[in-house]
Design a protein around this motif. Sequence first.
Motif, short mmCIF file in Angstrom:
data_model
loop_
_atom_site.label_atom_id
_atom_site.label_comp_id
_atom_site.label_asym_id
_atom_site.label_seq_id
_atom_site.Cartn_x
_atom_site.Cartn_y
_atom_site.Cartn_z
N ASP A 22 0.86 -1.19 0.00
CA ASP A 22 0.00 0.00 0.00
C ASP A 22 0.90 1.24 0.00
O ASP A 22 1.39 1.67 1.04
CB ASP A 22 -0.90 -0.01 1.24
CG ASP A 22 -2.00 1.03 1.17
OD1 ASP A 22 -1.71 2.16 0.76
OD2 ASP A 22 -3.14 0.72 1.55
N SER A 23 1.12 1.79 -1.19
CA SER A 23 2.03 2.92 -1.32
C SER A 23 1.55 4.14 -0.55
O SER A 23 2.35 4.93 -0.06
CB SER A 23 2.24 3.27 -2.79
OG SER A 23 1.00 3.61 -3.40
N THR A 24 0.22 4.29 -0.43
CA THR A 24 -0.31 5.45 0.29
C THR A 24 0.06 5.40 1.76
O THR A 24 0.56 6.39 2.33
CB THR A 24 -1.84 5.51 0.15
OG1 THR A 24 -2.19 5.64 -1.23
CG2 THR A 24 -2.42 6.69 0.92
N LEU A 25 -0.16 4.26 2.40
CA LEU A 25 0.18 4.14 3.82
C LEU A 25 1.69 4.16 4.04
O LEU A 25 2.16 4.70 5.04
CB LEU A 25 -0.43 2.86 4.39
CG LEU A 25 -1.94 2.89 4.59
CD1 LEU A 25 -2.46 1.51 4.99
CD2 LEU A 25 -2.34 3.92 5.64
N TYR A 71 -1.89 7.93 10.67
CA TYR A 71 -1.80 6.58 10.11
C TYR A 71 -2.99 5.71 10.50
O TYR A 71 -3.68 5.15 9.63
CB TYR A 71 -0.49 5.93 10.57
CG TYR A 71 -0.23 4.55 10.01
CD1 TYR A 71 0.18 4.38 8.69
CD2 TYR A 71 -0.36 3.42 10.81
CE1 TYR A 71 0.43 3.11 8.18
CE2 TYR A 71 -0.11 2.15 10.30
CZ TYR A 71 0.29 2.00 8.99
OH TYR A 71 0.53 0.74 8.49
N SER A 72 -3.27 5.61 11.80
CA SER A 72 -4.42 4.80 12.23
C SER A 72 -5.74 5.45 11.84
O SER A 72 -6.73 4.75 11.57
CB SER A 72 -4.36 4.54 13.74
OG SER A 72 -4.22 5.74 14.47
N SER A 73 -5.76 6.78 11.77
CA SER A 73 -6.98 7.48 11.35
C SER A 73 -7.40 7.02 9.96
O SER A 73 -8.59 6.84 9.67
CB SER A 73 -6.76 9.00 11.33
OG SER A 73 -6.16 9.47 12.50
N ILE A 74 -6.42 6.84 9.09
CA ILE A 74 -6.70 6.42 7.72
C ILE A 74 -7.21 4.98 7.69
O ILE A 74 -8.16 4.66 6.95
CB ILE A 74 -5.44 6.59 6.84
CG1 ILE A 74 -5.11 8.07 6.68
CG2 ILE A 74 -5.63 5.93 5.47
CD1 ILE A 74 -3.74 8.36 6.11
N TRP A 75 -6.63 4.11 8.50
CA TRP A 75 -7.15 2.74 8.59
C TRP A 75 -8.63 2.74 8.99
O TRP A 75 -9.46 2.04 8.39
CB TRP A 75 -6.34 1.93 9.60
CG TRP A 75 -5.09 1.30 9.07
CD1 TRP A 75 -3.80 1.65 9.37
CD2 TRP A 75 -4.99 0.20 8.15
NE1 TRP A 75 -2.91 0.84 8.71
CE2 TRP A 75 -3.62 -0.07 7.95
CE3 TRP A 75 -5.93 -0.59 7.50
CZ2 TRP A 75 -3.16 -1.08 7.12
CZ3 TRP A 75 -5.47 -1.61 6.68
CH2 TRP A 75 -4.11 -1.85 6.49
N ALA A 106 -4.54 10.54 1.19
CA ALA A 106 -5.18 9.22 1.19
C ALA A 106 -6.64 9.30 0.73
O ALA A 106 -7.34 8.28 0.73
CB ALA A 106 -5.11 8.61 2.58
N GLN A 107 -7.09 10.50 0.37
CA GLN A 107 -8.45 10.74 -0.11
C GLN A 107 -9.49 10.35 0.95
O GLN A 107 -10.56 9.83 0.63
CB GLN A 107 -8.70 10.01 -1.43
CG GLN A 107 -7.76 10.45 -2.54
CD GLN A 107 -8.04 9.78 -3.88
OE1 GLN A 107 -8.63 8.71 -3.94
NE2 GLN A 107 -7.62 10.42 -4.96
N CYS A 108 -9.14 10.64 2.20
CA CYS A 108 -10.05 10.34 3.31
C CYS A 108 -10.51 11.60 4.04
O CYS A 108 -11.13 11.49 5.10
CB CYS A 108 -9.37 9.41 4.31
SG CYS A 108 -9.06 7.74 3.69
N GLU A 109 -10.21 12.78 3.48
CA GLU A 109 -10.51 14.01 4.23
C GLU A 109 -11.99 14.22 4.48
O GLU A 109 -12.38 14.86 5.46
CB GLU A 109 -9.91 15.24 3.53
CG GLU A 109 -10.56 15.63 2.21
CD GLU A 109 -9.92 14.92 1.01
OE1 GLU A 109 -10.07 15.46 -0.11
OE2 GLU A 109 -9.31 13.85 1.18
N HIS A 110 -12.85 13.64 3.64
CA HIS A 110 -14.28 13.80 3.84
C HIS A 110 -14.80 12.94 4.99
O HIS A 110 -15.92 13.13 5.46
CB HIS A 110 -15.05 13.46 2.56
CG HIS A 110 -14.87 12.04 2.09
ND1 HIS A 110 -13.65 11.52 1.71
CD2 HIS A 110 -15.77 11.03 1.96
CE1 HIS A 110 -13.80 10.26 1.36
NE2 HIS A 110 -15.07 9.92 1.51
N LYS A 111 -13.96 12.00 5.46
CA LYS A 111 -14.37 11.12 6.55
C LYS A 111 -13.67 11.43 7.87
O LYS A 111 -14.02 10.82 8.89
CB LYS A 111 -14.08 9.65 6.20
CG LYS A 111 -14.95 9.07 5.10
CD LYS A 111 -14.63 7.59 4.96
CE LYS A 111 -15.42 6.94 3.85
NZ LYS A 111 -15.09 5.49 3.74
N VAL A 112 -12.68 12.31 7.85
CA VAL A 112 -11.85 12.53 9.04
C VAL A 112 -11.81 14.01 9.40
O VAL A 112 -11.55 14.86 8.55
CB VAL A 112 -10.41 12.03 8.84
CG1 VAL A 112 -9.60 12.20 10.13
CG2 VAL A 112 -10.39 10.57 8.38
#
Length: 221
Positions: A22-25, A71-75, A106-112
């Motif tokens: 997983d290159s993003t992580l 890191y864990s936020s993205i998981w 990680a394209q997760c900003e809408h969830k975090v």
Amino acid sequence: MERSEVWNKVDEYFGNKLLPSDSTLEQVLLKNKEADIPEIDVSPAQGKFLYLLTKIKAIKNVLEIGTLGGYSSIWFARALPEHGKVYTLEIDPDFAKVAKENIRNAQCEHKVEVLVGEALDTLPKLKADGLLFDLFFIDADKQNNPQYLKWALELANPGALIIADNVVRDGLVVDVESTDERVQGVREFVDLLENNPRLESTAIQTVGSKGYDGFIMSVVK
């Protein structure tokens, strides 16, 4: 072979087999290192464990106490449904800035949502806003774990999971005379869990690339 070397090799074996590259992580961990953020994130295998727990329980919202570089936020965010949300609390504004960039990449900003400041100042505001959570991940200053537990119970939906990381402290948790305030914070946290009528709890010892430690998991009745 040293035990720690065996632990690392076993972590590497399972990681290669069960965690696709997983290159993003990997980039998140690199960015954190470049920013001099302490390398105390969960391991990749532990991150996947948190991800799977979140999916198994069909969690909709998470409160994470201790962001570091996200890191864990993205998981957690990856495991949530599209409308799910992670609120993550970080005291250090520089760490929070790195975390926000990592989460965006990680394209997760809408969830975090990263909330900056003392957690014990932020938690009452979440309560005042009427927010409730399905999962809590307590991974910050261990001396305040007892206070974080009390707030988790204030903010928990029925059936919520409360997970506290780094509770074994390389075995020092059993030292009643320890002068380490982190150890004593964990011990007080465990005392609060003991026979708590609202909680069912267990502890799991872990070894691996992060050394000898463990976590406590509780379910709110």
